[in-house]
Design a protein around this motif. Structure first.
Motif, short mmCIF file in Angstrom:
data_model
loop_
_atom_site.label_atom_id
_atom_site.label_comp_id
_atom_site.label_asym_id
_atom_site.label_seq_id
_atom_site.Cartn_x
_atom_site.Cartn_y
_atom_site.Cartn_z
N LEU A 148 0.81 -1.22 0.00
CA LEU A 148 0.00 0.00 0.00
C LEU A 148 0.84 1.28 0.00
O LEU A 148 0.30 2.38 -0.09
CB LEU A 148 -0.95 0.00 1.21
CG LEU A 148 -2.00 -1.11 1.16
CD1 LEU A 148 -2.75 -1.20 2.48
CD2 LEU A 148 -2.98 -0.87 0.03
N ASP A 208 -7.33 1.94 3.27
CA ASP A 208 -8.06 1.57 2.06
C ASP A 208 -7.49 2.47 0.95
O ASP A 208 -7.77 3.66 0.89
CB ASP A 208 -9.56 1.82 2.25
CG ASP A 208 -10.38 1.30 1.09
OD1 ASP A 208 -9.87 1.33 -0.06
OD2 ASP A 208 -11.52 0.88 1.32
N LYS A 209 -6.66 1.88 0.10
CA LYS A 209 -5.95 2.68 -0.89
C LYS A 209 -6.91 3.29 -1.91
O LYS A 209 -6.77 4.44 -2.30
CB LYS A 209 -4.92 1.81 -1.61
CG LYS A 209 -3.88 2.63 -2.35
CD LYS A 209 -2.76 1.73 -2.86
CE LYS A 209 -1.67 2.55 -3.55
NZ LYS A 209 -0.61 1.69 -4.08
N GLU A 210 -7.91 2.50 -2.30
CA GLU A 210 -8.86 2.98 -3.31
C GLU A 210 -9.65 4.18 -2.81
O GLU A 210 -9.77 5.19 -3.49
CB GLU A 210 -9.84 1.87 -3.66
CG GLU A 210 -9.51 1.19 -4.96
CD GLU A 210 -10.64 0.25 -5.34
OE1 GLU A 210 -10.38 -0.96 -5.43
OE2 GLU A 210 -11.77 0.75 -5.50
N LYS A 211 -10.21 4.03 -1.60
CA LYS A 211 -11.02 5.12 -1.05
C LYS A 211 -10.15 6.21 -0.45
O LYS A 211 -10.66 7.26 -0.07
CB LYS A 211 -11.98 4.59 0.01
CG LYS A 211 -13.02 3.66 -0.54
CD LYS A 211 -14.12 3.40 0.49
CE LYS A 211 -15.04 2.31 0.00
NZ LYS A 211 -15.48 1.41 1.09
N GLN A 212 -8.85 5.95 -0.32
CA GLN A 212 -7.91 6.90 0.29
C GLN A 212 -8.36 7.30 1.70
O GLN A 212 -8.42 8.49 2.04
CB GLN A 212 -7.77 8.17 -0.59
CG GLN A 212 -6.88 7.94 -1.81
CD GLN A 212 -5.41 7.79 -1.42
OE1 GLN A 212 -4.78 8.72 -0.95
NE2 GLN A 212 -4.86 6.60 -1.59
N ASP A 242 -9.69 10.79 6.25
CA ASP A 242 -9.31 10.96 4.85
C ASP A 242 -7.80 11.09 4.80
O ASP A 242 -7.20 11.77 5.62
CB ASP A 242 -9.92 12.25 4.29
CG ASP A 242 -11.39 12.10 3.95
OD1 ASP A 242 -12.01 13.11 3.56
OD2 ASP A 242 -11.92 10.98 4.09
#
Lengths: 253, 360
Positions: free
Chosen positions: A54, A151-155, A173
């Motif tokens: 990640l 969560d890399k996608e949702k940052q 965030d």
């Protein structure tokens, strides 16, 4: 994503400290120094995040005198990719707000996606730097973290925090500042191959002036003393005696 | 020639304006005026926040003390009603009513403190040093560009404080030399409120609503409260209990802690634990007493199967009476205990349960 970890060189946690006879501070000459345990945990967490794919790079930073380089080498030996040393020579001239300002300047230069710091240094026990840095950057903060899930996608980062009432879960965030508590992880030992590899990793040197940060101090240490000593206690020989003493001598039950 | 040299010298000189002084709003107040950041739950002000008012009292004999409460809904209004008379030294209660403060998130809270300070220009801002104060106050201090002093155990003068360092093995006296506000968190166990001083009869402070119309949430880093996982317990609160019984690694299992709970029940005590016991999973983290856990100072502290590591002592060394039960006569805990019993806790606890008088 790049992760920046701030590490501090402190008196080793197992050392029994002595207050200097002139009361100006604690004896640190000829005393074992180590990376602050909470900073080790911070670095370990960063390394695990990188190892899970990640993050791409872990940068270790330390602010202080020349010996900080030893602490950075330990961090590099644990697995950090490179180090940054911001040299400040004056003893006792650094307070958390100044360190936070230096770190902010480095964040502007390095642009990390996550900052991880130890929750407190075991020498001054301040527990301030991470929170102050987050405030200066206007980033969200997850302090006293006992678990971090990215969560890399949702940052976003889901952080479990150890608070007075139990465990509080917050969603932050990215970019964000996380400070580590004891139970987040068990830091690894540096293996010999990694200690050897660390010698060739880069440690970049700055001064606060290079970063346009003025180190000003609005706190002055007037004296350092030993805490009042407790009166010596007694060894008692039975539960009956204990109950009797607590009732009739100490009058607490 | 001389003029040119003078102009040259002046243009080379660097003038460093202490801009933070000019930016601190308004004139510097002549007397102390303190903002106490208060925590509330279930419609009342939490005890450590009342200790924060007690501490604020020692900052200056003419200190005007305001309490700041934030949250939303009926429990906030109830808490405000409690705040007005929770301590005779409270002269004003400020209430910030908004969904943004429903949970103790640092980002909106720090911004709120900054906003209130910019309007009211307090000389001091005080919070209790529990997980709420520790999380929020330093962030607020950074927004106000001042160094806070955290975990204060003694107030010597309005800008001179004593705080523990090195896990309480040394005490450091610091002088704050910066601009207003002087911000501090205080250790509530060091500022006990005298019971008779909280007489609610005569005194009721006015309540005023904080104007939040200019409170912009977007400039704050985004954070969201998800949940709080806590153990429901009938035991008294660890931070305020008169008696604390603590179990260490020597308890050996979570099951054995039940035995300790029975003892606590009998004594009307709270249950504490060492880091080792929490790490081993015997009990949840909120029972941990120590340098990085809770700091307690009860009248009676009884430690079972606790070795007495420096980091644990940091959390309980100010207890009035310390009792230690451990089968190892060399355990460091015996050096701080007033009464030490070298023995097997699995025999001692049942014996105590049998022989202790019933709680009245």
């Amino acid at each position: 994503m790049k992760i920046m970890v701030a590490v501090k060189r402190v008196v080793d946690y197992a050392v029994k400290i002595r207050v200097k006879p002139d009361k100006t501070g604690v004896e640190t000459q000829n005393v074992k120094m180590s990376m602050n345990p909470f900073c080790e945990i911070a670095l370990e967490e960063a390394l695990r995040i990188r190892e899970s794919g990640l993050a791409s790079e872990v940068v270790a930073v330390s602010v202080g005198p020349a010996q900080c380089v030893d602490t950075l080498r330990t961090g590099l030996a644990m697995g950090a990719d490179r180090g940054i040393h911001v040299e400040f020579k004056e003893e006792g001239g650094l307070n958390p707000l100044s360190v936070a300002k230096v770190l902010r300047a480095l964040v502007e230069a390095e642009k990390p996606g996550l900052l991880i710091l130890g929750k407190q240094a075991i020498d001054d026990d301040c527990n301030q730097t991470g929170q102050m840095l987050a405030g200066l950057l206007k980033w969200p903060q997850g302090t006293f973290a006992s678990k971090v899930i990215l969560d890399k996608e949702k940052q976003v980062a889901t952080v479990d925090r150890e608070v007075d009432g139990g465990i509080e879960t917050v969603l932050l965030d990215l970019p964000a500042v996380i400070t580590t508590d004891l139970r987040l992880n068990q830091p690894r030992y540096a293996t010999l191959p990694n200690i050897m590899k660390a010698k060739s990793k880069v440690i970049k040197k700055y001064t606060p002036e290079d970063l346009n940060v003025e180190i000003k101090s609005d706190l002055e240490v007037l004296q350092v003393m030993e805490p009042p000593k407790r009166k010596a206690g007694v060894i008692i020989s039975s539960v009956d005696e204990l109950i009797d003493k607590l009732k009739n001598e100490a009058c607490v039950i | 020639m001389a003029t040119r040299a003078l102009i040259g010298a002046l243009s080379r000189a660097t003038f460093r304006l202490p801009t933070h002084r000019f930016l601190s709003v308004g004139t510097i107040p002549r007397f102390a005026s303190t903002l106490v950041i208060a925590e509330h739950e279930g419609g009342s002000i939490k005890a450590p926040s009342v200790s924060a008012v007690e501490a604020a009292k020692s900052l200056d004999k003419d200190n005007s003390i305001s309490m700041l409460l934030a949250g939303s809904g009926p429990s906030l209004q109830e808490a405000a009603a409690h705040a007005v008379s929770c301590h005779p030294s409270v002269s004003k209660v400020l209430v910030a009513d908004s969904d943004k403060f429903m949970h103790p998130l640092a980002e909106p809270w720090a911004r709120l403190i900054q906003l209130v300070q910019q309007r009211e220009n307090f000389s001091h801002i005080v919070a209790a040093s529990g997980s709420f104060g520790k999380n929020i106050l330093p962030r607020a201090a950074a927004l106000l560009d001042v160094s806070p002093v955290t975990d204060v155990v003694e107030i010597s003068e309005s800008t001179k404080f004593v705080r523990p360092i090195y896990a309480g093995n040394a005490l450091c006296t610091v002088q704050y030399t910066g601009a207003h506000p002087c911000m501090l968190t205080i250790r509530s166990t060091s500022f006990q409120v005298q019971p008779d001083s909280t007489d609610t009869k005569a005194h009721k402070a006015p309540i005023s609503q904080v104007d939040l119309s200019t409170f912009e949430a977007d400039t704050i880093g985004k954070s969201q409260y998800v949940k709080l996982t806590s153990q429901e317990s009938e035991r008294p609160d660890l931070g305020n209990a008169r008696i604390v019984v603590t179990g260490g690694r020597g308890l050996k299992s979570a099951e054995n802690f039940k035995m300790l709970e029975k003892l606590a029940e009998k004594l009307g005590a709270a249950v504490g634990a060492t880091r080792a016991a929490v790490d081993a999973g015997f009990v949840p983290n909120d029972l941990q007493v120590g340098q990085t856990g809770k700091i307690v100072a009860p009248e009676l502290y009884v430690a079972f199967g606790v070795s007495g590591a420096i980091q644990h002592l940091a959390g309980m060394r100010d207890s009035k009476v310390i009792v230690a039960v451990n089968k190892d006569a060399d355990a460091p805990i015996f050096q701080v205990a007033d009464y030490g019993l070298v023995g097997n806790l699995f025999e001692v606890i049942p014996e105590l349960l049998e022989k202790l008088p019933e709680k009245k």
